[in-house]
Design a protein around this motif. Structure first.
Motif, mmCIF file in Angstrom:
data_model
loop_
_atom_site.group_PDB
_atom_site.id
_atom_site.type_symbol
_atom_site.label_atom_id
_atom_site.label_comp_id
_atom_site.label_asym_id
_atom_site.label_seq_id
_atom_site.Cartn_x
_atom_site.Cartn_y
_atom_site.Cartn_z
ATOM 1 N N LEU A 14 0.828 -1.206 0.000
ATOM 2 C CA LEU A 14 0.000 0.000 0.000
ATOM 3 C C LEU A 14 0.862 1.255 0.000
ATOM 4 C CD1 LEU A 14 -2.722 -1.164 2.540
ATOM 5 C CD2 LEU A 14 -3.034 -0.815 0.089
ATOM 6 N N GLN A 15 1.948 1.232 0.747
ATOM 7 C CA GLN A 15 2.872 2.366 0.726
ATOM 8 C C GLN A 15 3.433 2.569 -0.678
ATOM 9 O OE1 GLN A 15 5.643 1.309 3.877
ATOM 10 N NE2 GLN A 15 4.775 2.855 5.230
ATOM 11 N N HIS A 16 3.754 1.467 -1.321
ATOM 12 C CA HIS A 16 4.282 1.536 -2.681
ATOM 13 C C HIS A 16 3.216 2.103 -3.630
ATOM 14 C CE1 HIS A 16 6.930 0.466 -6.002
ATOM 15 N NE2 HIS A 16 5.926 -0.138 -6.594
ATOM 16 N N LEU A 17 1.957 1.710 -3.439
ATOM 17 C CA LEU A 17 0.861 2.178 -4.278
ATOM 18 C C LEU A 17 0.629 3.678 -4.107
ATOM 19 C CD1 LEU A 17 -1.538 1.422 -6.182
ATOM 20 C CD2 LEU A 17 -2.896 1.047 -4.112
ATOM 21 N N LEU A 18 0.720 4.154 -2.875
ATOM 22 C CA LEU A 18 0.430 5.561 -2.581
ATOM 23 C C LEU A 18 1.630 6.474 -2.758
ATOM 24 C CD1 LEU A 18 -1.858 5.100 0.518
ATOM 25 C CD2 LEU A 18 -2.505 6.239 -1.582
ATOM 26 N N GLY A 19 2.818 5.881 -2.836
ATOM 27 C CA GLY A 19 4.007 6.709 -3.007
ATOM 28 C C GLY A 19 4.263 7.574 -1.790
#
Length: 403
Positions: free
Chosen positions: A85-90
């Protein structure tokens, strides 16, 4: 993934630089590339901020099949979910979003059922289907649903939203029994596992049972599959639970030993039928007591399994001798205190069991116009339902008194 390739002897210096700038992607290992060089994985959302020291001979490359790091292989599903999710949200991650990510969920086959407080913050809505696809991928699922509050309709109907996938039907295997149900229409209660295991071990060979609140078959199926019941009459008024139960009977190949009665169990027309009756309804099954008495075999009686939520008020804090000004203080052992509280809890339960036994005896005498006796066989603690409230089951033997 993107990676920065550099000479082997400079790789450690570059790694320290990327870690300091929080640009290194910890999910993957450093990787050997042609030309005696090493590739260091970089977070894709950080590429625009990438500014490498000019003295380092390096270039940007793309790795098609990155090797996962040892740390990523050891990560829990919850950690993997957060990382994805962190990767998705940047760079849009925040404490509010962190609190919204679930740490636990129910899994039913390839469907993950999230808690009602998961992903409620506004930023998640803007991600659309990508959010649920990421959740499914991180947790190894194909479908995702979110639980809401149970509807106050007398049937404990769940308010569940299917977020990814087209079909809510799932299969859940518990103690070798295959349950199936639509998560958007029916609930599954994992907290009752101890009672389901106990029911499965009861000596019911050759007996006829009546399950007054069958649901999707929580207890009907253990009675049939493991306890050896000859036949079960399963009563249920929720049409969706009835469909789930009928499917599960077929899945477990016991459909020939069960009759499903769809409707209000208080209007059940059976009489003089059962060796055993299960009353698995909380907070109270009291409305089913007259029916249970009516379906018991009038000449031999049987056993009732009566579920109930029993309130156990907290014990008053004991006054120690020191608080009364005594010069000699003897501190009680911790175990002794536990025994005292435990004994008090058991006393509350015993009082409830005795009062219930008396009520049931009165109902039987009134119904059959002859003496009956009731005997407490066992009181089982299923779980703590709420603070100072326990879900109990009373096994009550009921027999007519012979002249």
């Amino acid at each position: 993934i993107p990676a920065v390739a550099t000479e082997r002897q400079l790789a450690q210096r570059l790694r320290e630089h990327l870690e300091e700038e929080q640009m290194l992607d910890g999910r993957y290992r450093l990787q050997q590339v042609p030309g005696d060089r090493v590739a260091l994985p970089v977070l894709e959302e950080k590429l625009s901020q990438l500014c490498l020291p000019p003295e380092m001979p390096c270039e940007l490359v793309w790795i098609q099949d990155p090797v996962p790091s040892r740390a990523s292989r050891r990560r829990t599903p919850a950690q993997t979910l957060r990382d994805e999710l962190q990767h998705l949200l940047g760079g849009n991650w925040s404490e509010e979003l962190e609190r919204d990510v679930p740490h636990a969920w129910q899994r039913h086959g390839d469907l993950v059922l999230l808690g009602e407080d998961s992903f409620r913050a506004a930023p998640w809505e803007r991600l659309g289907p990508a959010l649920w696809e990421t959740v499914a991928s991180a947790l190894g699922a194909q479908r995702v649903a979110r639980r809401g509050r149970v509807l106050p309709d007398g049937m404990r109907t769940p308010s569940v939203t299917l977020l990814l996938g087209q079909d809510g039907w799932v299969e859940h295997v518990d103690n070798g029994i295959r349950y199936t149900f639509d998560v958007t229409k029916c609930m599954f209660s994992p907290g009752n596992i101890t009672e389901k295991l106990r029911v499965a071990s009861l000596p019911c060979s050759g007996e006829v049972l009546v399950d007054l609140y069958a649901g999707i078959g929580y207890f009907t199926l253990p009675f049939l599959v493991h306890a050896g019941a000859a036949f079960v009459h399963a009563c249920e008024w929720n049409v969706h639970a009835v469909e789930a139960l009928r499917r599960a009977l077929v899945l477990n190949r016991v459909q020939d030993r069960c009759c499903v009665h769809h409707g209000d169990s208080r209007k059940l027309e059976l009489r003089d039928t059962a060796d055993r009756v299960n009353l698995g309804l909380i907070p109270s099954s009291e409305e089913g007591w007259p029916v249970a008495c009516r379906v018991l075999k009038k000449d031999t009686g049987g056993v009732l399994h009566i579920h109930h939520n029993v309130e156990t008020p907290p014990a008053p804090t004991p006054v120690l001798p020191a608080e009364r000004g005594s010069p000699e203080v003897q501190h009680p052992m911790e175990d002794t205190g536990k025994e005292r509280v435990g004994a008090r809890v058991r006393l509350e339960w015993q009082r409830w069991a005795e009062a219930t036994a008396t009520r049931i005896q009165g109902l039987l005498v009134e119904l059959h116009r002859r003496p009956w006796r009731t005997s407490i066989l066992h009181v089982e603690t299923v779980k703590s339902y709420a603070p100072h409230v326990h879900h109990l089951v009373l096994d009550l033997e009921c027999r007519p008194v012979l002249p």
